[in-house]
Design a protein around this motif. Structure first.
Motif, PDB file in Angstrom:
ATOM      1  N   SER A  86      -0.827  10.295  -4.440  1.00 54.27           N
ATOM      2  CA  SER A  86      -0.639  10.164  -2.865  1.00 54.27           C
ATOM      3  C   SER A  86      -1.727  10.950  -2.195  1.00 54.27           C
ATOM      4  CB  SER A  86       0.696  10.707  -2.472  1.00 54.27           C
ATOM      5  OG  SER A  86       0.873  12.011  -2.816  1.00 54.27           O
ATOM      6  N   ALA A  87      -2.345  10.471  -1.283  1.00 55.24           N
ATOM      7  CA  ALA A  87      -3.272  11.129  -0.441  1.00 55.24           C
ATOM      8  C   ALA A  87      -2.649  12.420   0.078  1.00 55.24           C
ATOM      9  CB  ALA A  87      -3.772  10.455   0.620  1.00 55.24           C
ATOM     10  N   HIS A  88      -1.486  12.312   0.522  1.00 48.04           N
ATOM     11  CA  HIS A  88      -0.626  13.681   1.107  1.00 48.04           C
ATOM     12  C   HIS A  88      -0.603  14.698  -0.135  1.00 48.04           C
ATOM     13  CE1 HIS A  88       2.246  16.040   3.241  1.00 48.04           C
ATOM     14  NE2 HIS A  88       2.951  16.188   2.029  1.00 48.04           N
ATOM     15  N   ILE A 116      -7.494   5.055 -10.103  1.00 45.98           N
ATOM     16  CA  ILE A 116      -6.264   5.879  -9.341  1.00 45.98           C
ATOM     17  C   ILE A 116      -5.884   4.995  -8.187  1.00 45.98           C
ATOM     18  CG2 ILE A 116      -5.989   7.808  -8.180  1.00 45.98           C
ATOM     19  CD1 ILE A 116      -6.027   8.569 -10.943  1.00 45.98           C
ATOM     20  N   GLU A 117      -4.758   4.680  -8.029  1.00 43.41           N
ATOM     21  CA  GLU A 117      -4.586   3.977  -6.817  1.00 43.41           C
ATOM     22  C   GLU A 117      -3.903   4.958  -5.676  1.00 43.41           C
ATOM     23  OE1 GLU A 117      -1.623   0.884  -6.522  1.00 43.41           O
ATOM     24  OE2 GLU A 117      -2.041   0.324  -8.560  1.00 43.41           O
ATOM     25  N   ILE A 118      -4.671   4.947  -4.596  1.00 42.30           N
ATOM     26  CA  ILE A 118      -4.407   6.161  -3.510  1.00 42.30           C
ATOM     27  C   ILE A 118      -3.212   5.355  -2.720  1.00 42.30           C
ATOM     28  CG2 ILE A 118      -5.174   7.260  -1.668  1.00 42.30           C
ATOM     29  CD1 ILE A 118      -6.342   8.144  -4.335  1.00 42.30           C
ATOM     30  N   THR A 119      -2.206   5.951  -2.718  1.00 42.25           N
ATOM     31  CA  THR A 119      -0.873   5.608  -2.053  1.00 42.25           C
ATOM     32  C   THR A 119      -0.710   6.455  -0.617  1.00 42.25           C
ATOM     33  OG1 THR A 119       0.572   6.798  -3.263  1.00 42.25           O
ATOM     34  CG2 THR A 119       0.240   4.680  -3.751  1.00 42.25           C
ATOM     35  N   LEU A 146      -7.495   1.388  -3.334  1.00 47.13           N
ATOM     36  CA  LEU A 146      -6.593   1.545  -2.240  1.00 47.13           C
ATOM     37  C   LEU A 146      -5.232   0.732  -2.233  1.00 47.13           C
ATOM     38  CD1 LEU A 146      -6.378   3.295   0.462  1.00 47.13           C
ATOM     39  CD2 LEU A 146      -7.813   1.105   1.568  1.00 47.13           C
ATOM     40  N   ASP A 147      -4.153   1.235  -2.261  1.00 47.56           N
ATOM     41  CA  ASP A 147      -2.909   0.540  -2.382  1.00 47.56           C
ATOM     42  C   ASP A 147      -2.180   0.109  -1.009  1.00 47.56           C
ATOM     43  OD1 ASP A 147      -0.698  -0.481  -3.732  1.00 47.56           O
ATOM     44  OD2 ASP A 147       0.445   1.287  -4.034  1.00 47.56           O
ATOM     45  N   ASP A 148      -1.463  -0.991  -1.106  1.00 47.09           N
ATOM     46  CA  ASP A 148      -0.672  -1.467  -0.044  1.00 47.09           C
ATOM     47  C   ASP A 148      -1.487  -1.610   1.421  1.00 47.09           C
ATOM     48  OD1 ASP A 148       1.471  -1.284  -1.775  1.00 47.09           O
ATOM     49  OD2 ASP A 148       1.923   0.511  -1.108  1.00 47.09           O
ATOM     50  N   VAL A 167      -9.022  -2.949  -3.744  1.00 50.69           N
ATOM     51  CA  VAL A 167      -8.107  -2.741  -2.556  1.00 50.69           C
ATOM     52  C   VAL A 167      -6.924  -3.628  -2.899  1.00 50.69           C
ATOM     53  CG1 VAL A 167      -7.561  -3.534   0.056  1.00 50.69           C
ATOM     54  CG2 VAL A 167      -9.442  -2.239  -0.684  1.00 50.69           C
ATOM     55  N   LYS A 168      -5.740  -3.222  -2.937  1.00 47.52           N
ATOM     56  CA  LYS A 168      -4.402  -4.240  -3.071  1.00 47.52           C
ATOM     57  C   LYS A 168      -3.828  -4.564  -1.917  1.00 47.52           C
ATOM     58  CE  LYS A 168      -2.048  -2.919  -6.753  1.00 47.52           C
ATOM     59  NZ  LYS A 168      -1.407  -2.303  -7.752  1.00 47.52           N
TER      60      LYS A 168
END
Length: 584
Positions: A86-88, A116-119, A146-148, A167-168
């Motif tokens: 997570s970016a957070h 790495i998928e950034i959620t 980049l997720d979602d 990008v997903k």
């Protein structure tokens, strides 16, 4: 809750599942997304992440999950591994880039095997800082996804500033895209953005073959979803058998929205004008006073004690009645309902502008002077003006007519040309059929445009009924000219059935006397009295093979030539062969 989180963070507290990602061009599994599951409880991954976030242990949970996913993954069979972070957590310094690198290196694999998928479920306020942290991962050879995208807080700023390799596209945009012109338009735009930024797209949530066909047609290279493989404890290198059987032999027809595309969310509420109303027990003097107080009010709504509309008092009619000698003395104190129009034109606030366009077609034209009442749950909410309704409906129809025929709502010239171009560019064999009515002008002259429109709509419904909607494109050039672009192998049988069904059904549109004679009587173009055969359908077809034509215009020209020859030969269907095409 703290005990649940502690248990999840102990060895064995989490378990790994992996969902395959398929390269669509060769239908090969090239990667898996690693997903954590709670090993000893019913808590969902999102609930577990929320719990860790509240406890300030999100980074700890995600690091533990990443190590667990790396240890269990079969790299020989599974390809690359996508790991969610997570970016957070990154921005809160919950873990350092070096921690991530060390966790991934524990698998003993080259770091280029990881993505790495950034959620992110919150807005990222410091995108630059996030990009800087990810730069350390990139320097080690790790790719970024980049997720979602299309849901949540993934946005174009993140895409542009982070420059992810992947990008997903979120399931919201992918699921049922084959029936959604809006989703299709958005994803088409994302494909263009991805091409300009050098990003590969991954379509998430693919669960239906018809959606997969659209995704492939758009040129999206990767896909993930239940259709391609469910999350499993073991990585796989195989795609489902039925997917392998479904090759790209045909190009899917894109969904079309017709005239509703212009204002899909504009309703009567957007035309609402707050205006006073008057109760049914009020006098004409009370109505007169309200008209004085509101000089722009063209009509005054009358409601009962519960707020339900009863009628409208037209300002002009009211003033004329009250101006008659002795009218004030005779009518002034009487109930205002004596001078109202009962049964007013009404629309609910949720009614779409498209549906309200039916008001313009009705015989009751009072909306031009009175306007109409807008209700909410059956009670008076406000009024709308006829001028505003006419303007909005006109704008809708002008915009829609560029892409769809307003009578049949079938795609017009622009979409027809676009679809032919798609077929040509994909080197897809197809058959272009040009459909036209014989002796339609004498019918239209004798029976009038209203019945002529019924016959045009009959052509449209007949063609649609015999076309395969997923593969065969039906368009309306204009007037009584239609085009069908067939990919169905049995297109010739479909054409003959179209002709036969229409010729039988259209007889119901003739008067009995004309049917008995078998001809129409009228004047020819020179003004001489003559007779005409009853209207029938003719189809001229030309088969298009790869590399035979370069433009949509060339295809349209050949199809029109086939139609002209079919009419000259007085046959229901004529297929233009190579010799005729050359001599023509």
């Amino acid at each position: 809750m703290s005990a649940v989180l502690d248990a999840a963070l102990r060895p064995g507290g989490l378990r790994a599942v992996y969902q395959p990602i398929v390269h669509l061009e060769d239908q090969r599994v090239v990667a898996h997304e690693g997903l954590m599951r709670h090993a000893h409880g019913s808590m969902t991954p999102l609930q577990l992440l929320d719990l860790a976030r509240v406890a300030g242990r999100l980074g700890e949970l995600e690091t533990q999950a990443a190590r667990m996913l790396v240890r269990s993954f079969d790299f020989e069979r599974g390809g690359r591994l996508l790991v969610n972070l997570s970016a957070h957590a990154i921005l809160q310094d919950a873990f350092r880039p070096q921690q991530i690198i060390e966790g991934l290196q524990s698998a003993g694999r080259d770091l280029s095997r990881f993505v790495i998928e950034i959620t992110e479920r919150d807005i990222v306020e410091d995108v630059g800082r996030l990009a800087d942290a990810l730069g350390y991962l990139r320097a080690a050879g790790i790719r970024i996804a980049l997720d979602d995208f299309g849901n949540g807080h993934s946005n174009f700023e993140l895409w542009h500033e982070l420059g992810p390799e992947y990008v997903k596209i979120d399931r919201y945009l992918i699921h049922e895209i084959a029936e959604s012109p809006g989703r299709l338009s958005i994803v088409r735009a994302l494909v263009q953005v991805a091409e300009s930024l050098g990003t590969d797209l991954i379509a998430e949530g693919v669960e239906r073959m018809q959606d997969l066909a659209i995704i492939q047609d758009l040129g999206i290279r990767y896909a993930q979803g239940y259709l391609l493989g469910r999350p499993s404890e073991r990585a796989t290198d195989a795609v489902p058998d039925d997917l392998r059987l479904a090759s790209r032999e045909k190009l899917p027809v894109w969904p079309r929205s017709g005239r509703r595309s212009a204002f899909p969310k504009v309703t009567a509420a957007h035309l609402l004008i707050e205006a006073p109303s008057i109760t049914d027990d009020a006098s004409n003097f009370d109505a007169e006073q309200l008209f004085r107080q509101h000089p722009d009010l063209q009509a005054l709504p009358v409601v009962d004690g519960s707020g339900h509309p009863l009628g409208l008092i037209n300002r002009r009619v009211f003033n004329e009645r009250m101006a008659v000698p002795f009218a004030r003395e005779l009518l002034g104190r009487k109930p205002c309902i004596k001078l109202m129009h009962a049964s007013p034109i009404m629309a609910d606030v949720a009614q779409s502008i498209d549906a309200m366009s039916e008001i313009l077609l009705g015989e009751d034209q009072r909306y031009l002077s009175d306007g109409f009442i807008i209700t909410r749950d059956g009670r008076y909410a406000g009024v709308g003006t006829g001028e505003a309704l006419v303007r909005r409906v006109t704008e809708l129809r002008i915009e829609a007519a560029r892409y769809a025929n307003p009578l049949t709502l079938l795609p017009g010239n622009i979409p027809i040309a676009e679809h032919i171009a798609r077929l040509i560019d994909a080197h897809q064999p197809f058959t272009a059929a040009y459909c036209d009515l014989n002796h339609f002008k004498p019918y239209n002259d004798q029976y009038g445009y209203f019945r002529g429109d019924r016959m045009i709509r009959l052509v449209a419904s007949t063609l649609l009924r015999h076309a395969e909607p997923q593969w065969d494109f039906v368009g309306h050039v204009g007037g009584d000219d239609f085009v069908v672009l067939f990919q169905s192998d049995d297109w010739e049988r479909r054409c003959r059935e179209m002709v036969g069904e229409f010729n039988a059904a259209c007889r119901a549109l003739f008067d009995d006397d004309d049917l008995a004679r078998g001809v129409l009587e009228g004047e020819d173009r020179a003004g001489r009295y003559t007779t005409f055969p009853l209207t029938t359908l003719t189809i001229g077809a030309t088969q298009v093979t790869p590399h035979r034509f370069c433009t949509a215009e060339e295809v349209a020209s050949q199809a029109a030539a086939a139609k002209r020859l079919a009419k000259r030969l007085s046959v229901g269907l004529h297929v233009l062969d190579a010799a005729e095409a050359t001599t023509g």
